[in-house]
Design a protein around this motif. Structure first.
Motif, PDB file in Angstrom:
ATOM      1  N   VAL A 108       0.855  -1.184   0.000  1.00  0.00           N
ATOM      2  CA  VAL A 108       0.000   0.000   0.000  1.00  0.00           C
ATOM      3  C   VAL A 108       0.891   1.234   0.000  1.00  0.00           C
ATOM      4  O   VAL A 108       1.780   1.362   0.847  1.00  0.00           O
ATOM      5  CB  VAL A 108      -0.946   0.022   1.214  1.00  0.00           C
ATOM      6  N   VAL A 109       0.660   2.127  -0.941  1.00  0.00           N
ATOM      7  CA  VAL A 109       1.411   3.373  -1.024  1.00  0.00           C
ATOM      8  C   VAL A 109       0.560   4.476  -0.413  1.00  0.00           C
ATOM      9  O   VAL A 109      -0.592   4.679  -0.810  1.00  0.00           O
ATOM     10  CB  VAL A 109       1.779   3.720  -2.478  1.00  0.00           C
ATOM     11  N   ASP A 110       1.100   5.176   0.554  1.00  0.00           N
ATOM     12  CA  ASP A 110       0.377   6.221   1.278  1.00  0.00           C
ATOM     13  C   ASP A 110       1.071   7.567   1.021  1.00  0.00           C
ATOM     14  O   ASP A 110       2.250   7.723   1.327  1.00  0.00           O
ATOM     15  CB  ASP A 110       0.367   5.897   2.772  1.00  0.00           C
ATOM     16  N   PHE A 111       0.327   8.510   0.442  1.00  0.00           N
ATOM     17  CA  PHE A 111       0.910   9.832   0.212  1.00  0.00           C
ATOM     18  C   PHE A 111       1.126  10.591   1.518  1.00  0.00           C
ATOM     19  O   PHE A 111       1.816  11.614   1.533  1.00  0.00           O
ATOM     20  CB  PHE A 111       0.017  10.659  -0.713  1.00  0.00           C
ATOM     21  N   GLY A 112       0.520  10.137   2.599  1.00  0.00           N
ATOM     22  CA  GLY A 112       0.764  10.754   3.902  1.00  0.00           C
ATOM     23  C   GLY A 112       0.252  12.168   4.034  1.00  0.00           C
ATOM     24  O   GLY A 112       0.819  12.972   4.784  1.00  0.00           O
ATOM     25  N   MET A 113      -0.821  12.493   3.337  1.00  0.00           N
ATOM     26  CA  MET A 113      -1.360  13.844   3.388  1.00  0.00           C
ATOM     27  C   MET A 113      -2.234  14.012   4.627  1.00  0.00           C
ATOM     28  O   MET A 113      -2.875  13.070   5.104  1.00  0.00           O
ATOM     29  CB  MET A 113      -2.171  14.140   2.122  1.00  0.00           C
ATOM     30  N   SER A 114      -2.281  15.244   5.141  1.00  0.00           N
ATOM     31  CA  SER A 114      -3.110  15.551   6.299  1.00  0.00           C
ATOM     32  C   SER A 114      -3.372  17.066   6.306  1.00  0.00           C
ATOM     33  O   SER A 114      -2.478  17.853   5.996  1.00  0.00           O
ATOM     34  CB  SER A 114      -2.407  15.126   7.592  1.00  0.00           C
ATOM     35  N   PRO A 115      -4.571  17.499   6.600  1.00  0.00           N
ATOM     36  CA  PRO A 115      -5.728  16.739   7.096  1.00  0.00           C
ATOM     37  C   PRO A 115      -6.611  16.165   5.995  1.00  0.00           C
ATOM     38  O   PRO A 115      -7.600  15.503   6.287  1.00  0.00           O
ATOM     39  CB  PRO A 115      -6.504  17.793   7.888  1.00  0.00           C
ATOM     40  N   LEU A 226     -11.375  17.378   2.187  1.00  0.00           N
ATOM     41  CA  LEU A 226     -10.208  18.255   2.052  1.00  0.00           C
ATOM     42  C   LEU A 226      -9.737  18.836   3.379  1.00  0.00           C
ATOM     43  O   LEU A 226      -8.785  19.612   3.400  1.00  0.00           O
ATOM     44  CB  LEU A 226     -10.528  19.391   1.068  1.00  0.00           C
ATOM     45  N   GLY A 227     -10.388  18.458   4.462  1.00  0.00           N
ATOM     46  CA  GLY A 227      -9.904  18.875   5.769  1.00  0.00           C
ATOM     47  C   GLY A 227     -10.381  20.260   6.173  1.00  0.00           C
ATOM     48  O   GLY A 227     -10.878  21.045   5.363  1.00  0.00           O
ATOM     49  N   ASP A 228     -10.225  20.548   7.454  1.00  0.00           N
ATOM     50  CA  ASP A 228     -10.520  21.865   8.019  1.00  0.00           C
ATOM     51  C   ASP A 228      -9.231  22.681   7.934  1.00  0.00           C
ATOM     52  O   ASP A 228      -8.295  22.463   8.702  1.00  0.00           O
ATOM     53  CB  ASP A 228     -10.985  21.703   9.466  1.00  0.00           C
ATOM     54  N   GLN A 229      -9.188  23.618   6.984  1.00  0.00           N
ATOM     55  CA  GLN A 229      -7.954  24.353   6.717  1.00  0.00           C
ATOM     56  C   GLN A 229      -8.263  25.823   6.466  1.00  0.00           C
ATOM     57  O   GLN A 229      -9.371  26.183   6.057  1.00  0.00           O
ATOM     58  CB  GLN A 229      -7.216  23.783   5.508  1.00  0.00           C
ATOM     59  N   VAL A 230      -7.256  26.652   6.659  1.00  0.00           N
ATOM     60  CA  VAL A 230      -7.369  28.099   6.442  1.00  0.00           C
ATOM     61  C   VAL A 230      -6.228  28.544   5.532  1.00  0.00           C
ATOM     62  O   VAL A 230      -5.083  28.113   5.709  1.00  0.00           O
ATOM     63  CB  VAL A 230      -7.307  28.884   7.767  1.00  0.00           C
ATOM     64  N   THR A 231      -6.563  29.384   4.563  1.00  0.00           N
ATOM     65  CA  THR A 231      -5.533  29.983   3.729  1.00  0.00           C
ATOM     66  C   THR A 231      -5.789  31.475   3.622  1.00  0.00           C
ATOM     67  O   THR A 231      -6.945  31.923   3.606  1.00  0.00           O
ATOM     68  CB  THR A 231      -5.501  29.364   2.321  1.00  0.00           C
TER      69      THR A 231
END
Length: 511
Positions: A108-115, A226-231
């Protein structure tokens, strides 16, 4: 706030006529016969923003698109390196006429993205580079490795990605869509012994090593949570020069019903909250004016649920009257965008073309009270031939018909050929002759204001008339005041309202 209205074309002198003058032995000489309208008094730039509604009411409509913003910088697909090895036991492989599938590795290849937890990526760019090696290098094993990427599917052929590698190279993935499970996909490697006519001896601890590098991924779209994020969106300054005095100048206008809205068109398939960290009007020499919104800041934006669609959200500027009175030259804003506020799951999407498009709309009906409005026009005159004709006196025959709900003064400025003023024709107490029309409680025209009389001119005014080459007609107006309260009611300025002026000289000769 001011509104200077300057006539851009001279009145048609071919229409000058005074048919009501028949004094004898006086001689009548027409000067002016024409109309001044607001629609005739706008310069070319201003008129681009003036419109008329179905009832003839004039209003200013102004639209300004702010630079589009995107939230793509929140999301990048990281590079991922994968190293796998086939460890072979010592053995002798006899000759074989067909390729032999030896061993396989499933990982299994995991891109490891978060959140974010992505389910799908449609790639517009990207590649997987590969290299294989055999240890010890002295081994004569003839092999190749099958790469089976069941999650990668070609958008052109509809087939999954299957490749054969040996040595090094690159596989272009720009035509592929990758299916994921929370940022993960399955990878299968199969070791194949190529057909050979001779036996092959494999030493103990021989290994076939595979290095894969998934890199340079760019997406057409991504799907998933896509996660709880602020830009922070880029700060912007927008020119508002139309309101800094090019339209509003000199006059004082109290507007009854101005409107201003800010609309955000959202192409991002994700709940977005726009926090206007700073939204203010600016001009030189004054403190910034905060723009107040309804609903209050931050603003939850509507968002599409179908890929490729957009949704719009419109918010109202509640202090628009204060904003227009301020007469800004610039609008400055800086905003943060928060997605999935407080959420831990959801079905979101984002296109590489998804943007937050922000626009400003201002609508200002010319409906209110006003003072200091100036209408003017310039006429050519040459009365020198009358100077030696025995003129002993003169009167100005003046007839006014005023549909504007504005009282005011009228003046005739005499100038020489270089437009240098010589004098004014009327004295202070002769100027107050413009009677405003009457309007009802809704600001609608009821009756026209009129003036029709002779105005006696002094001898020095007459002498200056003979010298004049140009005459500048100036009408200074203000909203008619209530005779009992002294207040200025709100009135409507319609496109067909006019101030009709007929003026002529009545010469008196000695008998």
């Amino acid at each position: 706030m001011g509104l200077t209205l300057l006539c851009v074309s001279c009145l048609d002198k071919s229409e000058y006529e005074i048919d009501s003058v028949s004094w004898n032995p006086s001689v009548a000489l027409p000067l002016v016969n024409g109309q001044l309208k607001i629609t005739d008094l706008l310069n070319d730039d201003d008129s681009l923003h003036f419109k008329t509604d179905s009832e003839g009411l004039l209003y200013i409509e102004y639209d300004q698109d702010l630079e589009s913003q995107d939230i793509r910088k929140l999301f990048s697909i990281p590079s991922k390196a994968v190293a796998k090895s086939f460890i072979l036991p010592g053995a002798v492989v006899p000759p074989h006429n067909n390729d032999i599938r030896s061993d396989s590795i499933v990982s299994v290849v995991d891109f490891g993205m978060s959140p974010e937890k992505l389910d799908e990526i449609a790639l517009s760019a990207g590649a997987v580079s590969f290299s294989t090696s055999l240890l010890p290098q002295s081994s004569q094993l003839n092999y190749e490795v099958y790469l089976v990427h069941s999650g990668f599917k070609s958008r052109t052929t509809g087939k999954t990605l299957n490749a054969v590698v040996n040595g090094s190279g690159n596989i272009d993935l720009s035509d592929y869509t990758l299916s994921l499970n929370d940022n993960k996909f399955d990878l299968k490697l199969v070791l194949v012994f190529k057909k050979t006519a001779t036996s092959t001896t494999i030493a103990p601890a021989t290994s076939v090593n595979v290095q894969l590098d998934f890199k340079n991924f760019q997406f057409i779209y991504i799907k998933g949570f896509l996660g709880d994020q602020v830009t922070s969106l880029d700060a912007q300054t927008v020119d508002m020069g139309i309101f800094d005095g090019s339209i509003f100048d000199q006059a004082e206008i109290s507007l009854a019903n101005p409107k201003a809205t800010i609309t955000v068109v959202n192409g991002n398939g994700v709940p977005v909250s726009a926090d206007f960290v700073k939204l203010e009007a600016r001009k030189d020499g004054a403190d910034p004016l905060k723009v107040i919104l309804n609903p209050n800041n931050p603003v939850d934006l509507n968002y599409p649920t179908v890929l490729g669609e957009t949704k719009s959200t419109t918010v109202t500027v509640t202090n628009v009257k204060q904003l227009l009175d301020y007469a800004p030259s610039q609008l400055f804003y800086q905003a943060d965008a928060r997605i999935n506020s407080g959420l831990t799951s959801g079905n979101n999407f984002l296109l590489d073309t998804s943007q937050l498009k922000v626009s400003l709309h201002v609508e200002v009906p010319l409906w209110g009270s006003a003072s200091g409005i100036v209408l003017q026009d310039t006429l050519d005159v040459d009365l020198s031939s009358a100077e030696d004709s025995g003129v002993t006196g003169a009167s100005l025959k003046l007839k006014l018909s005023n549909e504007f709900p504005l009282d005011g003064d009228i003046q005739f400025v005499l100038t020489d050929e270089n437009f240098t003023p010589i004098t004014t024709l009327l004295t202070e107490d002769q100027m107050h002759v413009i009677q405003g029309s009457t309007v009802n409680a809704a600001g609608e025209l009821q009756s026209v204001g009129t003036f029709d009389d002779l105005i006696q001119l002094s001898s020095d005014k007459i002498q200056n008339l003979f010298k004049a080459k140009h005459l500048i007609l100036v009408a200074a107006l203000q909203t008619s005041r209530d005779t009992q309260t002294g207040t200025a009611p709100d009135v409507k300025f319609k496109a067909d309202y006019s101030l009709a002026i007929e003026a002529g000289m009545i010469w008196h000769h000695s008998t």
